[in-house]
Each structure stands twice: as structure tokens, then as C-alpha cells.
Design an enzyme around this catalytic site. Structure first.
Site, PDB file in Angstrom:
ATOM      1  N   GLU A 181      71.852 -34.317  68.319  1.00  0.00           N
ATOM      2  CA  GLU A 181      72.222 -33.311  69.310  1.00  0.00           C
ATOM      3  C   GLU A 181      71.591 -31.975  68.951  1.00  0.00           C
ATOM      4  O   GLU A 181      71.394 -31.656  67.780  1.00  0.00           O
ATOM      5  CB  GLU A 181      73.744 -33.188  69.386  1.00  0.00           C
ATOM      6  N   CYS A 210      70.380 -24.280  68.164  1.00  0.00           N
ATOM      7  CA  CYS A 210      70.955 -24.869  66.955  1.00  0.00           C
ATOM      8  C   CYS A 210      70.341 -26.263  66.816  1.00  0.00           C
ATOM      9  O   CYS A 210      70.593 -27.144  67.642  1.00  0.00           O
ATOM     10  CB  CYS A 210      72.467 -24.927  67.120  1.00  0.00           C
ATOM     11  N   CYS A 251      74.922 -37.289  58.365  1.00  0.00           N
ATOM     12  CA  CYS A 251      74.938 -36.463  57.148  1.00  0.00           C
ATOM     13  C   CYS A 251      75.829 -37.152  56.127  1.00  0.00           C
ATOM     14  O   CYS A 251      76.843 -37.749  56.495  1.00  0.00           O
ATOM     15  CB  CYS A 251      75.496 -35.076  57.467  1.00  0.00           C
ATOM     16  N   CYS A 281      81.643 -33.059  54.403  1.00  0.00           N
ATOM     17  CA  CYS A 281      82.613 -31.978  54.621  1.00  0.00           C
ATOM     18  C   CYS A 281      83.730 -32.527  55.514  1.00  0.00           C
ATOM     19  O   CYS A 281      83.463 -33.127  56.557  1.00  0.00           O
ATOM     20  CB  CYS A 281      81.950 -30.772  55.265  1.00  0.00           C
ATOM     21  N   CYS A 300      84.187 -31.769  59.384  1.00  0.00           N
ATOM     22  CA  CYS A 300      82.973 -31.843  60.197  1.00  0.00           C
ATOM     23  C   CYS A 300      82.843 -33.193  60.904  1.00  0.00           C
ATOM     24  O   CYS A 300      82.968 -34.250  60.278  1.00  0.00           O
ATOM     25  CB  CYS A 300      81.768 -31.614  59.297  1.00  0.00           C
ATOM     26  N   GLU A 311      72.353 -31.848  56.602  1.00  0.00           N
ATOM     27  CA  GLU A 311      72.235 -30.789  55.593  1.00  0.00           C
ATOM     28  C   GLU A 311      70.735 -30.474  55.463  1.00  0.00           C
ATOM     29  O   GLU A 311      69.968 -31.260  54.889  1.00  0.00           O
ATOM     30  CB  GLU A 311      72.836 -31.290  54.266  1.00  0.00           C
ATOM     31  N   SER A 357      70.682 -23.170  57.081  1.00  0.00           N
ATOM     32  CA  SER A 357      72.061 -23.179  56.604  1.00  0.00           C
ATOM     33  C   SER A 357      72.247 -24.300  55.587  1.00  0.00           C
ATOM     34  O   SER A 357      71.595 -25.331  55.678  1.00  0.00           O
ATOM     35  CB  SER A 357      72.961 -23.421  57.815  1.00  0.00           C
ATOM     36  N   LEU A 360      80.625 -21.450  53.189  1.00  0.00           N
ATOM     37  CA  LEU A 360      81.443 -21.162  52.004  1.00  0.00           C
ATOM     38  C   LEU A 360      82.838 -21.785  52.129  1.00  0.00           C
ATOM     39  O   LEU A 360      83.239 -22.600  51.306  1.00  0.00           O
ATOM     40  CB  LEU A 360      81.518 -19.643  51.820  1.00  0.00           C
ATOM     41  N   ASN A 365      87.256 -25.273  65.200  1.00  0.00           N
ATOM     42  CA  ASN A 365      87.286 -25.970  66.495  1.00  0.00           C
ATOM     43  C   ASN A 365      87.817 -27.378  66.285  1.00  0.00           C
ATOM     44  O   ASN A 365      87.264 -28.140  65.496  1.00  0.00           O
ATOM     45  CB  ASN A 365      85.868 -26.053  67.073  1.00  0.00           C
ATOM     46  N   CYS A 408      80.346 -25.196  65.878  1.00  0.00           N
ATOM     47  CA  CYS A 408      79.954 -25.490  64.498  1.00  0.00           C
ATOM     48  C   CYS A 408      80.762 -26.665  63.945  1.00  0.00           C
ATOM     49  O   CYS A 408      81.969 -26.722  64.083  1.00  0.00           O
ATOM     50  CB  CYS A 408      80.192 -24.249  63.661  1.00  0.00           C
TER      51      CYS A 408
HETATM   52  S1  SF4 Z   1      79.162 -29.361  57.754  1.00  0.00           S
HETATM   53 FE1  SF4 Z   1      76.935 -29.731  57.597  1.00  0.00          FE
HETATM   54  S2  SF4 Z   1      76.656 -30.410  55.465  1.00  0.00           S
HETATM   55 FE2  SF4 Z   1      78.845 -30.630  55.900  1.00  0.00          FE
HETATM   56  S3  SF4 Z   1      79.057 -32.763  56.573  1.00  0.00           S
HETATM   57 FE3  SF4 Z   1      78.775 -31.484  58.411  1.00  0.00          FE
HETATM   58  S4  SF4 Z   1      76.590 -31.575  58.841  1.00  0.00           S
HETATM   59 FE4  SF4 Z   1      76.881 -32.253  56.725  1.00  0.00          FE
END
Ligand code: SF4
Length: 352
Positions: free
Chosen positions: A104, A117, A124, A128, A131, A172, A203, A227, A302, A344
Site C-alpha cells: 500500500e 508515504c 515486516c 511492533c 502495527c 522497516e 523512518s 520512539l 489509530n 501510521c
Molecule cells: S511499525 Fe514499521 S517497523 Fe514496526 S512492525 Fe510496523 S512496519 Fe514494521
């Protein structure tokens, strides 16, 4: 969720030229028995003019155009679906990649600013916890051409020049370092998109050795670090990468970046209710970032249907007020497009 993993790209006899830099296209031209400047012309057509159809490259000899059409691929992605936010300001694209898989890309227009973006990996594996992309796992790295085509496709679709690129989509970026930097160099090149280096932001969740490499190589682009916590314990809870590179190592690398002239680092801080949103968290951040040339973007979370929640408005205001005691600017970023899962940490390649 449907993710296409079968290769759908070029056959072995064709060569993918999208994503090659000027030197690589010059060398390809020489191998074809053509002068090097033909490679420069192809570079300008592909990235400066956004033309991927050899028939339209009218300063190339007919025979070369024919060879390009017959033996080379000049397109690395195509738009499968586009989803427009109610206001029309944000468009989320689902793209099919020539090398297989889907990603996307999100285009956001605000005033005269058109921010794109872009994604750098299919999925990934950084994991995280807040995410959506992390749920896909990592399928593969994108090529520079697949990253560049996100730009060209979105720009052509919106008929509006891109003014800023952020590598904050799926993946990432620093774990796909070479291809991401090659794409950034194309965005920045004076014969390609001519984007200023300060308009390109890479990023990272905190891949410290790659930040160090980025600094050592004196890359001119902006750096943003996700962070999201003020202590190792709370960061590790939501970002497993912190177990490998804890806050002290991350901040040391950040300082090395920000210590160079005219460099400001951006810290992204996704605000999660009850986890990292107290005035004490803010006070620790103020101490931690003291003297560092930085700014902090606070992003109220979000919802992606997981265990985390966005803090209530008074808690957000209290946190931000405490953070503003620091010697750095603080911006609250209400993610654009959060009404359509394009904010995000919300990108995940589903068939729409
Ligand atoms: S926030 Fe970025 S680095 Fe972390 S899991 Fe999601 S896509 Fe990967």
C-alpha cells in the site's frame, strides 16, 4: 487478508530497468552497443518525465526503442485499487508488484503539500505490537524500481506533483537499506524527480547499525525514529527490536545523526492509553532528549482492532503539555486517513 506471493514479474529473458540509477543505465546502454548518453536519456524519460512507454521516448533511435519494448521491463508496479477518504485529501493505493506481492502507498494532500508515504517491504518482521503491517510477517524486500513506481503511479493518478516522500509505509526501510537509498537517490536526482533532500524522510524502528551506516555515509536525507516509549521496559513491551538495540544505543546513534550541521532528527511517538501516555513519560522524554537537535511528533493511536486504545483527549493534552517543557518542538499529528486505515502503523495489503 489475501496476499499474493507468487512471482508475477518479468520472465528470465527480460531485464527490469525501472530502479536502475544513471550509471547503471549508462552501463546497460554500452552493453547494447549504444553510447552511454542513451542511458542518461532513458533515465530522464523514466524518472524526470515519468514515461515508461518506449514508443514515447522520441529522442531515442527507433531500433533502441524496439529493443526496449522487446527485451526490457520499464514498469515495476501497477495500481489494483484506490480508496479515497471522504474529504478527498487522502488516497490509499493497493499496488501489485512486478516481483510479486502487494503493498500500500498513501498520498496525502494538505494545502500545497503532497506527501507520499511509500512502502519498502512486503510485510515486516520487526514485530511492533501496535502495527497492522507486523501481522503479515515479512514476505520480501521491494526493489528500488518498485519503490520509485509508487511515486510515479500516485503522482500521475493524482495529477499533482509530489512535494514530500516519507518512508513510513509497510516495512522497516533500514532493513532494505540499499534499495531504499537507491530509490531516495532517484527521487533527489536533478535529472529525475528533483526532490530536495530535506523533503525525503527515512523512518526506522531503531536499527542502530544501519543508522550508523546512514550517518557514516553522510546521506543527506532526513531521519525519523519511531520512539514510542520513555523506558526500555515499556518500549520492549511494544517494540521487540528494543531488546536488541535499547534506548541508550538508539539515542547515541540519533545524537551522531543530529550532531552534524543543519540536521534535526524527528522522533515519532505513538500515544497508547495507559502504556506511554503519562506526564511522567513526558518528563522522562524531556530529560532524555535534552540538548538533542530534534522534534517530536505525537501520534494519538489509530485503532486497528487490537488491544491498544487511543488515550482520551484530556490525557493527550496533559502528556503534550508536559512534553512541551522540553527544548524541542512538539507537534500532535492526527494521522490523515485514519478513517480508512491509512494512518501510521495501519498499512496492511489486503485485497480491497
Ligand atoms: S511499525 Fe514499521 S517497523 Fe514496526 S512492525 Fe510496523 S512496519 Fe514494521
Amino acid at each position: 487478508m489475501t496476499v499474493v506471493t507468487e512471482p508475477t514479474g518479468p520472465t528470465a529473458t527480460r531485464i527490469q530497468l525501472k530502479g536502475l540509477n544513471m550509471a547503471e543505465l549508462e552501463s546497460w546502454s554500452l552493453k547494447q552497443g549504444e553510447p552511454a548518453y542513451r542511458g542518461r536519456q532513458i533515465f530522464e524519460w523514466l524518472y524526470g518525465q515519468g514515461v515508461s512507454d518506449p514508443a514515447k521516448m522520441d529522442n531515442l533511435p527507433r531500433a533502441l526503442r524496439k529493443r526496449l519494448a522487446g527485451e526490457a521491463d520499464l514498469t515495476a508496479a501497477s495500481i489494483l485499487t484506490r480508496t479515497v477518504s471522504p474529504s478527498g485529501a487522502t488516497v490509499k493505493y493497493l499496488l501489485e508488484l512486478a516481483g510479486g506481492g502487494r503493498v500500500e502507498t498513501v498520498s496525502m494532500v494538505q494545502g500545497r503539500r503532497h506527501t507520499l508515504c511509500v512502502s519498502s517491504q512486503v510485510g515486516c518482521n520487526v514485530g511492533c505490537d501496535f502495527c497492522a503491517t507486523a501481522r503479515m510477517g515479512l514476505l520480501r524486500n521491494l526493489t528500488a524500481g518498485e519503490i520509485v513506481d509508487q511515486y510515479l503511479l500516485a503522482q500521475a493518478d493524482r495529477r499533482l506533483a509530489v512535494t514530500n516522500v516519507v518512508f513510513m509505509g509497510m516495512g522497516e526501510p533500514l532493513l532494505n537499506y540499499r534499495q531504499v537509498l537507491q530509490a531516495a537517490d532517484i527521487f533527489h536526482h536533478p535529472k529525475a524527480m528533483q526532490l530536495g533532500a530535506g523533503r525525503i524522510t527515512i523512518s526506522t524502528a531503531g536499527v542502530v547499525p544501519k543508522i550508523e551506516q546512514f550517518v557514516a555515509e553522510e546521506r543527506p536525507y532526513r531521519l525519523a525514529i519511531s520512539l514510542n516509549a520513555s523506558t526500555d521496559a515499556s518500549r520492549e513491551q511494544i517494540m521487540p527490536i528494543n531488546a536488541t538495540w535499547p534506548l541508550a544505543a538508539l539515542l547515541k546513534a540519533a545524537r551522531a545523526y543530529a550532531n552534524r550541521p543543519r540536521r534535526t532528527i524527528t522522533f515519532e511517538y505513538v500515544l497508547l492509553a495507559g502504556l506511554n501516555d503519562t506526564p511522567d513519560d513526558a518528563a522522562r522524554l524531556v530529560a532524555m532528549l535534552k540538548g538533542l537537535a530534534c522534534k517530536v511528533n505525537v501520534i494519538p493511536y489509530n485503532d486497528i482492532g487490537g488491544i491498544y486504545r487511543r488515550p482520551k483527549r484530556p490525557a493527550i493534552d496533559r502528556f503534550v503539555a508536559a512534553l512541551r517543557k522540553g527544548d524541542f518542538p512538539v507537534l500532535v499529528r492526527w494521522s490523515h486517513g485514519s478513517d480508512m486505515a491509512a494512518g501510521c502503523g495501519q498499512l496492511v495489503a489486503e485485497a480491497a
